[in-house]
Design an enzyme around this catalytic site. Structure first.
Site, PDB file in Angstrom:
ATOM      1  N   SER A 147       0.802  -1.225   0.000  1.00 46.28           N
ATOM      2  CA  SER A 147       0.000   0.000   0.000  1.00 46.28           C
ATOM      3  C   SER A 147       0.835   1.276   0.000  1.00 46.28           C
ATOM      4  O   SER A 147       0.318   2.347  -0.323  1.00 46.28           O
ATOM      5  CB  SER A 147      -0.965   0.023   1.187  1.00 46.28           C
ATOM      6  OG  SER A 147      -0.288   0.263   2.394  1.00 46.28           O
ATOM      7  N   LYS A 190       0.761   4.185   6.669  1.00 46.55           N
ATOM      8  CA  LYS A 190       0.091   5.063   5.708  1.00 46.55           C
ATOM      9  C   LYS A 190       0.599   6.490   5.926  1.00 46.55           C
ATOM     10  O   LYS A 190       1.318   6.774   6.875  1.00 46.55           O
ATOM     11  CB  LYS A 190      -1.433   5.051   5.900  1.00 46.55           C
ATOM     12  CG  LYS A 190      -2.098   3.694   5.789  1.00 46.55           C
ATOM     13  CD  LYS A 190      -2.204   3.229   4.365  1.00 46.55           C
ATOM     14  CE  LYS A 190      -2.975   1.933   4.242  1.00 46.55           C
ATOM     15  NZ  LYS A 190      -2.203   0.747   4.534  1.00 46.55           N
TER      16      LYS A 190
END
Length: 142
Positions: A61, A98
């Protein structure tokens, strides 16, 4: 997601490596040569700080930002995230990496790979911003 955090409270041997100068990542320059002091990765990454942990990243990600599966992340739990900080967040019992952001007044976790969804912190289950990623270590060549 990440493996369990490993505290870095004790640095055993601080090895210092010589630094031989600088290398241009753009157009090479015939700059003056000058001596760099020896470099200790322990000192550079502040390994002795009790708030530092190393985690191993896995998944894809954050690959568009240069955080790859198997990278070692040096995370500081004492740092407060700012918009744009790469963070480790805990969502339920799992950890994820993230970019921290704010959307519509709410804290969010933004992936660097468009195949993944943005996560609103606290939207579905207990979550927290666990720490700020200070260093990303990955191997470039076998």
């Amino acid at each position: 997601m990440l493996s369990q955090p490993i505290p870095l409270k004790e640095a055993l041997n601080q090895a210092k490596a010589p630094v031989y100068g600088r290398a241009a990542c753009g157009f090479p320059s015939p700059a003056e040569e000058y001596a760099e002091p020896p470099l200790s990765l322990d000192e550079l990454c502040e390994v002795g700080k009790p708030s530092l942990f190393i985690l191993v990243a896995w998944g894809h990600s954050m690959s568009d930002l240069g955080v790859y599966d198997g990278d070692y992340l040096v995370v500081d739990r004492a740092k407060e995230p700012r918009v744009g900080s790469v963070v480790v967040a805990r969502i339920g019992a799992e950890f994820t990496v993230k970019t921290y952001g704010i959307q519509n007044g709410l804290p969010v976790l933004i992936p660097a790979n468009p195949a993944f969804e943005t996560i609103v912190i606290g939207e579905f289950e207990e979550s927290e911003c666990w720490g700020v990623v200070m260093w990303n270590l990955h191997k470039l060549h076998d």
